[in-house]
Design a protein around this motif. Structure first.
Motif, PDB file in Angstrom:
ATOM      1  N   PRO A   1       0.845  -1.209   0.000  1.00 48.03           N
ATOM      2  CA  PRO A   1       0.000   0.000   0.000  1.00 48.03           C
ATOM      3  C   PRO A   1       0.871   1.246   0.000  1.00 48.03           C
ATOM      4  O   PRO A   1       2.055   1.189   0.329  1.00 48.03           O
ATOM      5  CB  PRO A   1      -0.816  -0.119   1.287  1.00 48.03           C
ATOM      6  CG  PRO A   1      -0.139  -1.125   2.115  1.00 48.03           C
ATOM      7  CD  PRO A   1       0.688  -1.988   1.226  1.00 48.03           C
ATOM      8  N   TYR A   2       0.285   2.357  -0.352  1.00 49.64           N
ATOM      9  CA  TYR A   2       1.038   3.610  -0.379  1.00 49.64           C
ATOM     10  C   TYR A   2       1.011   4.208   1.021  1.00 49.64           C
ATOM     11  O   TYR A   2       0.101   4.924   1.410  1.00 49.64           O
ATOM     12  CB  TYR A   2       0.443   4.552  -1.421  1.00 49.64           C
ATOM     13  CG  TYR A   2       1.364   5.672  -1.804  1.00 49.64           C
ATOM     14  CD1 TYR A   2       2.655   5.401  -2.243  1.00 49.64           C
ATOM     15  CD2 TYR A   2       0.958   6.983  -1.737  1.00 49.64           C
ATOM     16  CE1 TYR A   2       3.510   6.412  -2.597  1.00 49.64           C
ATOM     17  CE2 TYR A   2       1.807   8.009  -2.099  1.00 49.64           C
ATOM     18  CZ  TYR A   2       3.082   7.716  -2.527  1.00 49.64           C
ATOM     19  OH  TYR A   2       3.939   8.722  -2.871  1.00 49.64           O
ATOM     20  N   TRP A   3       2.020   3.894   1.810  1.00 48.57           N
ATOM     21  CA  TRP A   3       2.080   4.193   3.238  1.00 48.57           C
ATOM     22  C   TRP A   3       1.944   5.665   3.595  1.00 48.57           C
ATOM     23  O   TRP A   3       1.321   5.994   4.604  1.00 48.57           O
ATOM     24  CB  TRP A   3       3.371   3.633   3.827  1.00 48.57           C
ATOM     25  CG  TRP A   3       3.449   2.147   3.760  1.00 48.57           C
ATOM     26  CD1 TRP A   3       4.226   1.411   2.913  1.00 48.57           C
ATOM     27  CD2 TRP A   3       2.717   1.204   4.536  1.00 48.57           C
ATOM     28  NE1 TRP A   3       4.024   0.076   3.123  1.00 48.57           N
ATOM     29  CE2 TRP A   3       3.106  -0.080   4.122  1.00 48.57           C
ATOM     30  CE3 TRP A   3       1.762   1.310   5.539  1.00 48.57           C
ATOM     31  CZ2 TRP A   3       2.583  -1.230   4.661  1.00 48.57           C
ATOM     32  CZ3 TRP A   3       1.246   0.161   6.094  1.00 48.57           C
ATOM     33  CH2 TRP A   3       1.659  -1.095   5.660  1.00 48.57           C
TER      34      TRP A   3
ATOM     35  N   ALA B   1      -3.005  -2.585  -7.971  1.00 46.05           N
ATOM     36  CA  ALA B   1      -2.793  -3.357  -6.740  1.00 46.05           C
ATOM     37  C   ALA B   1      -2.548  -2.428  -5.557  1.00 46.05           C
ATOM     38  O   ALA B   1      -3.049  -2.661  -4.447  1.00 46.05           O
ATOM     39  CB  ALA B   1      -1.620  -4.325  -6.915  1.00 46.05           C
ATOM     40  N   GLU B   2      -1.810  -1.357  -5.771  1.00 44.95           N
ATOM     41  CA  GLU B   2      -1.545  -0.385  -4.708  1.00 44.95           C
ATOM     42  C   GLU B   2      -2.829   0.330  -4.284  1.00 44.95           C
ATOM     43  O   GLU B   2      -3.070   0.549  -3.096  1.00 44.95           O
ATOM     44  CB  GLU B   2      -0.512   0.624  -5.206  1.00 44.95           C
ATOM     45  CG  GLU B   2      -0.057   1.616  -4.182  1.00 44.95           C
ATOM     46  CD  GLU B   2       1.005   2.522  -4.756  1.00 44.95           C
ATOM     47  OE1 GLU B   2       2.192   2.276  -4.475  1.00 44.95           O
ATOM     48  OE2 GLU B   2       0.650   3.463  -5.489  1.00 44.95           O
TER      49      GLU B   2
ATOM     50  N   ARG C   1     -15.238   5.916   4.022  1.00 42.07           N
ATOM     51  CA  ARG C   1     -14.784   7.106   3.317  1.00 42.07           C
ATOM     52  C   ARG C   1     -13.266   7.210   3.335  1.00 42.07           C
ATOM     53  O   ARG C   1     -12.658   7.620   2.341  1.00 42.07           O
ATOM     54  CB  ARG C   1     -15.413   8.332   3.979  1.00 42.07           C
ATOM     55  CG  ARG C   1     -15.463   9.520   3.094  1.00 42.07           C
ATOM     56  CD  ARG C   1     -16.310  10.554   3.734  1.00 42.07           C
ATOM     57  NE  ARG C   1     -15.396  11.523   4.317  1.00 42.07           N
ATOM     58  CZ  ARG C   1     -15.771  12.654   4.827  1.00 42.07           C
ATOM     59  NH1 ARG C   1     -17.028  12.952   4.907  1.00 42.07           N
ATOM     60  NH2 ARG C   1     -14.890  13.489   5.300  1.00 42.07           N
ATOM     61  N   TYR C   2     -12.636   6.833   4.440  1.00 41.59           N
ATOM     62  CA  TYR C   2     -11.167   6.845   4.491  1.00 41.59           C
ATOM     63  C   TYR C   2     -10.594   5.937   3.414  1.00 41.59           C
ATOM     64  O   TYR C   2      -9.610   6.278   2.766  1.00 41.59           O
ATOM     65  CB  TYR C   2     -10.652   6.387   5.849  1.00 41.59           C
ATOM     66  CG  TYR C   2     -11.083   7.242   7.007  1.00 41.59           C
ATOM     67  CD1 TYR C   2     -11.271   8.602   6.877  1.00 41.59           C
ATOM     68  CD2 TYR C   2     -11.307   6.677   8.250  1.00 41.59           C
ATOM     69  CE1 TYR C   2     -11.669   9.377   7.948  1.00 41.59           C
ATOM     70  CE2 TYR C   2     -11.705   7.444   9.323  1.00 41.59           C
ATOM     71  CZ  TYR C   2     -11.881   8.789   9.169  1.00 41.59           C
ATOM     72  OH  TYR C   2     -12.277   9.548  10.229  1.00 41.59           O
ATOM     73  N   GLY C   3     -11.191   4.771   3.247  1.00 43.15           N
ATOM     74  CA  GLY C   3     -10.712   3.847   2.226  1.00 43.15           C
ATOM     75  C   GLY C   3     -10.869   4.399   0.825  1.00 43.15           C
ATOM     76  O   GLY C   3      -9.960   4.284  -0.004  1.00 43.15           O
ATOM     77  N   LEU C   4     -12.001   5.016   0.538  1.00 43.04           N
ATOM     78  CA  LEU C   4     -12.219   5.566  -0.798  1.00 43.04           C
ATOM     79  C   LEU C   4     -11.305   6.760  -1.073  1.00 43.04           C
ATOM     80  O   LEU C   4     -10.756   6.891  -2.162  1.00 43.04           O
ATOM     81  CB  LEU C   4     -13.680   5.981  -0.958  1.00 43.04           C
ATOM     82  CG  LEU C   4     -14.684   4.848  -1.027  1.00 43.04           C
ATOM     83  CD1 LEU C   4     -16.105   5.397  -1.038  1.00 43.04           C
ATOM     84  CD2 LEU C   4     -14.439   4.005  -2.260  1.00 43.04           C
ATOM     85  N   ILE C   5     -11.140   7.609  -0.092  1.00 45.76           N
ATOM     86  CA  ILE C   5     -10.292   8.786  -0.284  1.00 45.76           C
ATOM     87  C   ILE C   5      -8.842   8.369  -0.469  1.00 45.76           C
ATOM     88  O   ILE C   5      -8.138   8.875  -1.354  1.00 45.76           O
ATOM     89  CB  ILE C   5     -10.447   9.762   0.895  1.00 45.76           C
ATOM     90  CG1 ILE C   5     -11.862  10.327   0.924  1.00 45.76           C
ATOM     91  CG2 ILE C   5      -9.435  10.884   0.813  1.00 45.76           C
ATOM     92  CD1 ILE C   5     -12.199  11.056   2.187  1.00 45.76           C
TER      93      ILE C   5
ATOM     94  N   THR D   1      -4.264   0.037  -0.518  1.00 46.95           N
ATOM     95  CA  THR D   1      -4.402   1.282   0.230  1.00 46.95           C
ATOM     96  C   THR D   1      -5.839   1.473   0.681  1.00 46.95           C
ATOM     97  O   THR D   1      -6.098   1.856   1.823  1.00 46.95           O
ATOM     98  CB  THR D   1      -3.931   2.475  -0.627  1.00 46.95           C
ATOM     99  OG1 THR D   1      -2.598   2.221  -1.064  1.00 46.95           O
ATOM    100  CG2 THR D   1      -3.969   3.755   0.164  1.00 46.95           C
ATOM    101  N   GLY D   2      -6.774   1.194  -0.196  1.00 47.23           N
ATOM    102  CA  GLY D   2      -8.187   1.301   0.177  1.00 47.23           C
ATOM    103  C   GLY D   2      -8.609   0.262   1.191  1.00 47.23           C
ATOM    104  O   GLY D   2      -9.514   0.504   1.996  1.00 47.23           O
TER     105      GLY D   2
END
Length: 172
Positions: free
Chosen positions: A35-37, A144-145, A102-106, A149-150
């Motif tokens: 994920p994009y940390w 994939a990222e 919403r955190y996941g989508l953003i 991340t989501g």
């Protein structure tokens, strides 16, 4: 001493971003991608402190991450600056479940934006090579990222928002 750590909790957690970025734990990956940390920290920080602070810390994150990576010709700064500014325009939501999703989508949108800007730099630099089939793995990595991340953002961002709000309280 405890008050110092409590008040500086957000800055202390900022230090862990390059560590996790370099650690690159394989068991959290999917198709060899992580994920994009930086977005996990940048989203709560910008939501609480505003778009200008998000922009500034997006710049700081980009400079730090670019300085620790070996690739000197491509940068993560434009994506992180834009995401920091964009995340600062978003306010916290009062509904618990809506806020988590919403955190996941953003964060997914931010990861897509950062990955696309990074891939655009690679395409622009290698435009004259003419072999665009070589860049299909880059699209796979971005997707994939975005997925990872989501997936992890609701868990990590909600805890960081709670921690940042706790550290902003006044201690007498």
């Amino acid at each position: 001493m405890n008050k110092f750590f409590t008040k500086k909790l957000s800055i202390i957690s900022f230090i862990f971003i390059p560590i996790i970025f370099l650690w690159h734990p394989n068991w959290l990956g999917f198709l060899g991608v992580q994920p994009y940390w930086p977005l996990f920290w940048l989203l709560p920080w910008a939501m609480i402190n505003g778009s200008i602070n998000g922009l500034v810390f997006g710049l700081f994150l980009g400079i730090i991450l670019d300085s620790i990576t070996l690739n000197e010709s491509f940068t993560q700064i434009p994506g992180l600056i834009f995401c920091g500014f964009f995340f600062g325009r978003i306010k916290s939501h009062s509904d618990f479940m809506v806020g988590h999703f919403r955190y996941g989508l953003i964060c997914s949108f931010g990861s897509f934006l950062c990955g696309t800007l990074y891939l655009a730099q690679i395409l622009f630099r290698n435009f004259l090579d003419g072999n665009f089939l070589m860049f299909i793995p880059g699209v796979k990595n971005i997707l994939a990222e975005v997925f990872l991340t989501g997936l992890f953002a609701p868990f990590i961002c909600s805890q960081l928002i709670r921690m940042f709000k706790f550290s902003r309280r006044k201690f007498w």
